[in-house]
Design an enzyme around this catalytic site. Structure first.
Site, PDB file in Angstrom:
ATOM      1  N   HIS A  74       0.657  -1.431   0.102  1.00  0.00           N
ATOM      2  CA  HIS A  74       0.023  -0.019   0.012  1.00  0.00           C
ATOM      3  C   HIS A  74       0.874   1.180  -0.018  1.00  0.00           C
ATOM      4  O   HIS A  74       0.493   2.226   0.564  1.00  0.00           O
ATOM      5  CB  HIS A  74      -0.658   0.093   1.366  1.00  0.00           C
ATOM      6  CG  HIS A  74      -2.209   0.507   0.808  1.00  0.00           C
ATOM      7  ND1 HIS A  74      -2.772   1.802   1.301  1.00  0.00           N
ATOM      8  CD2 HIS A  74      -3.388   0.158  -0.169  1.00  0.00           C
ATOM      9  CE1 HIS A  74      -4.121   1.734   1.068  1.00  0.00           C
ATOM     10  NE2 HIS A  74      -4.284   0.841   0.056  1.00  0.00           N
ATOM     11  N   TRP A 105      -0.743   5.944   3.929  1.00  0.00           N
ATOM     12  CA  TRP A 105      -1.702   5.042   4.393  1.00  0.00           C
ATOM     13  C   TRP A 105      -1.616   4.039   3.613  1.00  0.00           C
ATOM     14  O   TRP A 105      -1.767   2.975   3.670  1.00  0.00           O
ATOM     15  CB  TRP A 105      -3.180   5.681   4.737  1.00  0.00           C
ATOM     16  CG  TRP A 105      -4.165   4.465   4.716  1.00  0.00           C
ATOM     17  CD1 TRP A 105      -4.393   3.845   6.169  1.00  0.00           C
ATOM     18  CD2 TRP A 105      -5.142   3.925   4.200  1.00  0.00           C
ATOM     19  NE1 TRP A 105      -5.313   2.842   5.847  1.00  0.00           N
ATOM     20  CE2 TRP A 105      -5.940   2.833   4.905  1.00  0.00           C
ATOM     21  CE3 TRP A 105      -5.652   4.217   2.699  1.00  0.00           C
ATOM     22  CZ2 TRP A 105      -6.803   2.175   4.413  1.00  0.00           C
ATOM     23  CZ3 TRP A 105      -6.807   3.381   2.334  1.00  0.00           C
ATOM     24  CH2 TRP A 105      -7.216   2.356   2.969  1.00  0.00           C
TER      25      TRP A 105
HETATM   26  O1  EZ4 Z   1      -6.941   0.847  -0.154  1.00  0.00           O
HETATM   27  O2  EZ4 Z   1      -9.402   0.654  -2.556  1.00  0.00           O
HETATM   28  O3  EZ4 Z   1      -5.725  -3.504  -3.236  1.00  0.00           O
HETATM   29  N1  EZ4 Z   1      -6.558  -3.079  -2.815  1.00  0.00           N
HETATM   30  C1  EZ4 Z   1      -6.427  -1.767  -2.067  1.00  0.00           C
HETATM   31  C2  EZ4 Z   1      -7.709  -1.112  -1.503  1.00  0.00           C
HETATM   32  C3  EZ4 Z   1      -7.482   0.374  -1.209  1.00  0.00           C
HETATM   33  C4  EZ4 Z   1      -8.888   0.902  -1.652  1.00  0.00           C
HETATM   34  C5  EZ4 Z   1      -8.704   2.577  -1.073  1.00  0.00           C
HETATM   35  O4  EZ4 Z   1      -9.777   3.346  -1.381  1.00  0.00           O
HETATM   36  O5  EZ4 Z   1      -5.271  -1.339  -2.139  1.00  0.00           O
HETATM   37  O6  EZ4 Z   1      -8.217  -1.709  -0.426  1.00  0.00           O
HETATM   38 CO    CO Z   2      -3.998  -2.272  -2.893  1.00  0.00          CO
END
Ligand code: EZ4
Ligand code: CO
Length: 455
Positions: free
Chosen positions: A265, A455
């Site tokens: 992420h 995040w």
């Molecule tokens: O955090 O779509 O791979 N999936 C992700 C998602 C994102 C969300 C953010 O809105 O990274 O869960």
């Molecule tokens: Co993702």
């Protein structure tokens, strides 16, 4: 040697359409480009116009923005999804105030021209708000074209290349055993591929693990919403120490066959990302997702130099051009743009074709915070291209399916769509009214010293 003759009638036909094209610089197939459908077509379907664009904001379980495009043919409409998690109203306003007036009177069949016009015609191109709005329109237009042709969209894209789209779900937990149990539950449901995330000691609610998730449905809904953004804590140290141990645990308990994935992420810097990819090598991940922030494409060289762990990237990209460096330099193995945030199917098929040329496969973003029409678009593209890799998916709760019916189906590890003309998804406007928008944000993150963290 005999050449094949199409006969005099065919030749005259070509000449006539050629002359028609010369008669006006913007004529094609009897229809004016960029304007209304005015002149008669040589044959086939009568001209069509966009008569109304409805932007529906609704919250059946979570917020969705739906674009419904109505046409001059009674009963013929298309439905697209323009949901951008946490910025829904910005997209809805862009659609209502800026884009809808441009669409009225246009020929809905001219999907590529409309995509070009909205993307480049605004002068201020790209960006998540605009490209999500464009995607909503694009999906609705593909839906219309499929309905008109009497074909599902995957047929318009070239027809089936596979029996279904290999899918993955999410598994998470507060410790390794909980994650292991969640993976087992997913396997029992038929999943061959599972994304695994674990909570970090001392850091509450790290991405993908917030709260105790009791089912795969909930596990899929990781992007939690709150009426003001929650703040999560993150430190790279505990993360880098914990994740390889999680996968050592999972491999030792579950064996080699289950395909395991992990999403970083966009949290790490380049050298930490390289370390993680390297240390995960023995556990043979299907892919390691979004290691770096989308701004730092050149840093993928560092990771590549140190590891053979397959890499996936792209849910924060907003156009084909964001994908070009990573694909053309073969710095990733899976491109995982969000079809709903890069401009829709018209953009996705170009990304897929570019990826094909460089041995990169697709893994379109498929979270709960994009609506069923985008999930359907994912599958229509997945099952009609040669270089599909894997598809992230969620099971929508009943309340969402009531308002937005027709999601793709899951069976034995694969997603699929049926032969319903168009995308196969719809919106129930009356039911949508029962669930008004609720203000909601994605969480944010900080380091222990209080500074901002991705995040
Ligand atoms: O955090 O779509 O791979 N999936 C992700 C998602 C994102 C969300 C953010 O809105 O990274 O869960
Ligand atoms: Co993702």
């Amino acid at each position: 040697m005999a050449t094949r003759s199409h006969g005099p009638g065919r030749r005259n036909f070509l000449k006539l359409t050629g002359a028609a094209a010369l008669g006006g610089p913007l004529m094609a197939g009897g229809t004016e480009l960029g304007g209304g459908a005015t002149s008669p077509r040589p044959r086939g379907l009568p001209p069509l116009k966009i008569t109304e664009v409805r932007v529906i904001v609704t919250c059946p379980g979570r917020n969705y923005v739906v674009v419904k495009i109505l046409t001059s043919e009674p009963g013929l409409y298309g439905v697209g999804d323009a949901t951008l998690n946490g910025r829904e109203l910005a997209v809805a306003t862009a659609l209502e105030k800026h884009i809808a007036p441009l669409l009225i009177g246009r020929d809905p069949e001219q999907i590529e021209d409309t995509y070009q016009y909205l993307f480049r015609g605004s002068y201020w191109r790209s960006g998540p708000v605009q490209m999500t709005a464009v995607a909503g329109v694009d999906l609705a237009l593909w839906d219309i074209k499929g309905k008109r042709a009497g074909m599902p969209v995957y047929q318009l894209l070239g027809g089936r290349t596979r029996i279904g789209a290999l899918a993955y779900t999410h598994a998470s937990g507060s410790d390794f055993t909980e994650v292991e149990d969640a993976v087992r539950r997913a396997q029992a449901r038929g999943f061959k591929c599972v994304r695994a995330q674990v909570a970090l000691p001392g850091l509450e609610g790290t991405y993908g693990t917030s709260g105790k998730q009791k089912s795969e449905e909930q596990a899929g809904r990781v992007a939690q919403q709150a009426d003001l953004p929650a703040t999560e804590l993150f430190e790279p140290g505990p993360y880098l120490r914990t994740v390889p141990r999680l996968f050592a645990h999972l491999r030792s308990k579950l064996g080699e066959e289950v395909e395991l994935l992990h999403d970083t992420h966009e949290k790490l810097g380049p050298i930490d990302a390289a370390r993680l990819a390297k240390e995960l090598e023995p556990y043979h991940l299907f892919f390691l997702e979004d290691l770096l922030r989308p701004e730092h494409k050149e840093s993928f060289h560092v990771i590549r130099q140190h590891s053979t762990t397959p890499l996936a990237m792209g849910e924060l990209f907003n156009s084909l051009w964001d994908c070009v460096p990573l694909i053309s330099e073969q710095l990733i193995d899976y491109i995982r743009c969000d079809i709903g945030h890069i401009g829709g199917i018209s953009a996705a098929r170009k990304v897929a074709a570019l990826a094909e040329a460089f041995h990169v496969k697709t893994a379109w973003h498929g979270p709960a915070d994009i609506g069923p029409p985008t999930h359907a678009a994912n599958i229509h593209v997945d099952i009609s291209i040669p270089n599909f890799g894997v598809q992230e998916m969620v099971f929508f709760p009943e309340v969402t399916q009531e308002v937005l019916p027709g999601s793709p189906t899951f069976k034995d590890g694969y997603m699929n769509v049926d032969d319903t003309p168009g995308l196969g998804t719809d919106v129930d406007e009356e039911k949508a009214k029962k669930y008004p928008y609720q203000r909601a944000y994605l969480p944010t993150a900080r380091r222990k010293d209080g500074s901002v963290q991705d995040w």
